[in-house]
Scaffold this motif. Sequence first.
Motif, PDB file in Angstrom:
ATOM      1  N   ARG A 150     -39.644  16.504  21.100  1.00 35.44           N
ATOM      2  CA  ARG A 150     -38.382  16.749  20.387  1.00 35.44           C
ATOM      3  C   ARG A 150     -37.599  17.825  21.136  1.00 35.44           C
ATOM      4  O   ARG A 150     -38.171  18.710  21.767  1.00 35.44           O
ATOM      5  N   PRO A 151     -36.271  17.769  21.051  1.00 36.04           N
ATOM      6  CA  PRO A 151     -35.457  18.790  21.716  1.00 36.04           C
ATOM      7  C   PRO A 151     -35.613  20.148  21.023  1.00 36.04           C
ATOM      8  O   PRO A 151     -35.740  20.202  19.803  1.00 36.04           O
ATOM      9  N   TYR A 152     -35.589  21.202  21.809  1.00 37.62           N
ATOM     10  CA  TYR A 152     -35.934  22.511  21.241  1.00 37.62           C
ATOM     11  C   TYR A 152     -35.004  22.969  20.126  1.00 37.62           C
ATOM     12  O   TYR A 152     -35.419  23.646  19.197  1.00 37.62           O
ATOM     13  N   TRP A 153     -33.725  22.584  20.194  1.00 39.60           N
ATOM     14  CA  TRP A 153     -32.787  23.069  19.166  1.00 39.60           C
ATOM     15  C   TRP A 153     -33.031  22.413  17.814  1.00 39.60           C
ATOM     16  O   TRP A 153     -32.541  22.872  16.802  1.00 39.60           O
ATOM     17  N   GLU A 154     -33.802  21.315  17.832  1.00 39.28           N
ATOM     18  CA  GLU A 154     -34.114  20.637  16.579  1.00 39.28           C
ATOM     19  C   GLU A 154     -35.278  21.315  15.843  1.00 39.28           C
ATOM     20  O   GLU A 154     -35.431  21.181  14.626  1.00 39.28           O
ATOM     21  N   ASP A 192     -35.431  19.964  28.200  1.00 34.72           N
ATOM     22  CA  ASP A 192     -35.221  20.543  26.865  1.00 34.72           C
ATOM     23  C   ASP A 192     -36.180  19.995  25.814  1.00 34.72           C
ATOM     24  O   ASP A 192     -35.978  20.194  24.620  1.00 34.72           O
ATOM     25  N   GLN A 193     -37.209  19.300  26.238  1.00 32.24           N
ATOM     26  CA  GLN A 193     -38.165  18.745  25.269  1.00 32.24           C
ATOM     27  C   GLN A 193     -39.386  19.645  25.113  1.00 32.24           C
ATOM     28  O   GLN A 193     -39.901  20.188  26.100  1.00 32.24           O
TER      29      GLN A 193
END
Lengths: 236, 478
Positions: free
Chosen positions: B52-56, B394-395
């Motif tokens: 998952r992308p870090y900002w999520e 970014d994952q």
Amino acid sequence: MNKSIHLTIDGKPVEAKHGQTIMQAADAAGIYIPRLCSHPDLRPIGSCRVCTVIVDGRPQAACVKPAMDGMVIENDTPELLQHRRNIIDMMFVEGNHFCMFCEKSGNCELQAMAYRFGITAPQYPFQFPEKAVDASHPDIMLDHNRCIMCARCVRASQELDGKNVFQAIGRGFHRKIGVDGEKALADTDMAVGDRSADVCPVGCIIKKRIGFRTAIGRRLYDRQPIGSDIEANATP
Amino acid sequence: MSVGTKKITIEPVTRVEGHGKVTILLDAQGQVSQARLHIVEFRGFERFIQGRPYWEVPVLVQRLCGICPVSHHLAAAKAMDGIVGVDRLTPTAEKIRRLMHYGQVFQSHALHFFHLVSPDLLFGFDADPALRNVIGVANRFPELAVQGVMMRKFGQEIIKATAGKKIHGTGAVPGGVNKNLSVAERDPFLKDIDQMLVWCRAALQIAKTYTLEHLAELADFGSFASNHVALVRPDGAMDLYHGNLRAIDSEGNKIFDQVDYQGYFNYIAEEVKPWSYMKFPFISKLGPETGWYRVGPLARVNACDFIDTPEAEAARQEFKALTHGKPNNITMAYHWARMIELLHAGEKIRELLNDPDLQGTDLVTRGERRGESVGLIEAPRGTLFHHYKVDKNDQVTMANLIVSTTHNNTPMNLAVTGVAKKYLSGAVITEGLLNRVEVAIRAYDPCLSCATHALGRMPLSVELKDCTGQIIDKKVAG
Ligand code: SF4
Ligand code: SF4
Ligand code: FES
């Protein structure tokens, strides 16, 4: 030929111009016909069938069907609502939609449609398909878990960007959006400023590193239900 | 045949958040050899986060736990601050996050005390379970029950105003926050905060008086000497939102101090035991046998040098006076410590509400991208660790979480063992034993699973099994 077109939608008289689709005529009259694959800047393809209306007794896709004089159109009926709900439901269960942590939440057309139709939980069983995430591109991410195969990106890349980044590939259950065949997004000429990066109705094509920057309460559909911008054009 | 052990199973434990199961193991002589608290843990989640992308992640991790989602939200956001290269937030961002956090601590401590604990303290451990619950409190002490509800609501509204929603908000984003607090949003809290503080003082009084009046009994009630771990500020003050790690032993000697938590793994290790899904953390240099420790309100009040709000500091001094400045190792003193923190959170909320920085508009900062980062926070139940690695796409490639209840794993087992040893006689579970096991576990305010919890309404089933797994006694109560 310049004689204007008169039709009715749910009994309301509507005037249309030549060359307009039923959806365009309805929009101008402030009547919202729900839609997902249609986008105002893109050639309509009539694929999602959310915009189905009954024209003189027969189902038609309002986004592609030209408006014609004398048409008697039904849009807001319990049967059509049920039909649209079924489609929306299928879209939810055929993907992996976790709205509670999806950055598109509040700005998502599929979610907004579900709210508008009063869907709280899908009636079909979740399929939890295995879907990939393509984060190879430095500025854009593709989360196939949330794709609804509306092909907006395909059309936007071709029609607006003059590129061919996206294509629908595979058949049936395995149908998906591919990028230059089976490549990764980073291997294409996609750029973050492309229109194809803006048209996705759901959280599949995502611009990186900006998720959740808009507070809850200030997102597009927090303030107004989907379609209310069109309905604001209605004449009493 | 070999000598078997008998197993007594108490399941689920009522009135702790979530649900768990207790097994009491008897030796061949019918004496308690060990008690085990079985907890459903969420290791699967750490895999789910991968890719998952870090900002999520700060939003996603709230799915871990319906009980303190804000703590996970903030711990993950703090870790992601590091990923985006930010070591210092803007004043507005830091203060909004702090307000959110104090709101969470406030509502959590209030809920725990008024709804889960006050029946035990007000009616006694041996009172009829039909009376000894939140409904009983509401009937006998209606004003207390109302206060509990109002305080919880106050905290939840603060969460909503800062995070966007009462549960699963999005307020904290990597490098900052996505909203400030407008004057219009602030004013209702300013109007109510003084009343909240009045109720905090009253709750503290109940917890303190109770502890002092029952000191002899409580000193021997699931209590034991232990190490304590908490975050403290560089000047030694309690800080629930941010600080460095400090570990003290049962006498108050420092085992380590002012440790930058980015390197927590050099100081704390985790042991796996075959009978539990949960890991057992310990201080590396002491080893698993003696290196286990407590976290949460008791550990924090014990570990800090002072509290930077006047009323909570005065309360802390009284607390410390009881043990002549040494750490308090009484399990049931958690409640007193928790109420000191409730008052502290209230004082902090008042301080923040009066700070114009909350209306600032500089919300997000960015620095140089990093590949690995750790976020720690003092969640209501204790220190919460979030540790991530993020690749160049970014994952997330690695996630390790240590939740408060995991730190308290060994202590809770010891507390139950102690109570069982003292109160179990024969191979039958008495109502008195049952109640005391619950009371001891409840002191730690464990979040036993992410299961939905019905406050005080859970049936309690007790099973007594012999070594072949056959049930030789069964009891359903509550
Ligand atoms: S894309 Fe839309 S429907 Fe799907 S999870 Fe995200 S918000 Fe929900
Ligand atoms: S990626 Fe988005 S725009 Fe493209 S087909 Fe899927 S849902 Fe439609
Ligand atoms: S909007 Fe007409 S078919 Fe999709």
